[in-house]
Design a protein around this motif. Sequence first.
Motif: not given
Length: 422
Positions: A147-152, A206-211
């Motif tokens: 699970i993307c840590s930036k956007c949870k 869109r979350c930049p970490q997980c696109k």
Amino acid sequence: MFGRVPKKSDNTKFYEVLGVPKSASQDELKKAYKKAAIKNHPDKGGDPEKFKELAHAYEVLSDPEKRDIYDQYGEDALKEGMGGGGSSHNPFDIFESFFGGGAFGGGGSSRGRRQKRGEDVVHALKVSLEELYNGTAKKLSLSRNAICSKCKGKGSKSGAFSRCYGCQGTGMKITTRQIGLGMIQQMQHVCPECRGSGEMISDRDRCPQCKGNKVTQEKKVLEVHIEKGMRGGQKITFEGQADEAPDTITGDIVFVLEQKKHPKFDRKFGDDLYVDHNLSLTEALCGFQFALTHLDGRQLLIKSNPGEVIKPGQYKAINDEGMPHHQRPFMKGKLVIQFHVIFPESGVFSPEQCRKIESILPMRPSKHLTDMELDDCEETTLHDVSAEEVKRRKERQHRHREAYDEDDDDDESAPRVQCAQQ
Ligand SMILES: [Zn+2]
Ligand SMILES: [Zn+2]
């Protein structure tokens, strides 16, 4: 965003949804939610929107900090981020956290729909017999979705998403087609636009970490403990370590042990170890001793008893030198040695030596033939038959048998007709 004072908005709706006064205690809230959630649960035919509303209202009011914000500024303030995200929680999660997933005795019927279980990932893990004998730990590096840590796992910067218009947020699309007079076929398939999530995230959000994928690749090192006495085919499970995905119970990583073939030892019948050993004819008759290197490097002295004769193919066993029992490694199986006797080649004994041997070895069991008896016999010649030839003949007979068996004659004792071999 936090600099300005949010405008006041409705701050009574959540109380009305739950049917409690604004002064309600935590206990009263809990009771009210419990009653209403069971009544409105979609698995019981309740309205999903109402169910969602209840969960959301309870989620806010049961959190003193969020309740405070709500009481002062209303719902919009929570949406603007003061309460930390607010409305994106899964209503079934809240319900399940309350009832432990088995509210209707069905053991998570809602789980089946909302919280699907992720797939297990199975890896084969090659291990040597030495490793199974001694036990070992192996560090394995794997990459998996986390699970993307930036956007949870939301996929968006704001945590918000809009309903997919392809499927109205259900994740599924239903198409109907007429297949006959008055007959309509309904087909349900995963919505291609949102790939079943029911959500859409705008490009800007869109979350930049997980696109927007909600998950990212992660390297993970697992330490696999191979315990003494484990066997090939045995599974070692790391629960909940497989690929993560939103609204999904993470599956397991499973290692299936695969034992590499050992050049010397063979594990058979549970915990017994088998080893072959060749003896010369002299050793077989007159005694032997040799050192056998065990799987842990120990040297075992193996020797015959005085006067003991070993016959070709004979087995001898040493207790407690086999494989350790798994989980009771102080108990071990047997070490079984099969002896093969290497006979001297033809022609190595002179006639005098033969007479010497004859004088030592026991008398022949067959009686000496008289000249009269010899006259009654037909002369024959012995030819060598190689092991390969025996095998070939066996296979040929087997094929014959199969051909016969197809003709249903199953009488095993009946003589088989062989092909004439000229
Ligand atoms: Zn992300
Ligand atoms: Zn969709």
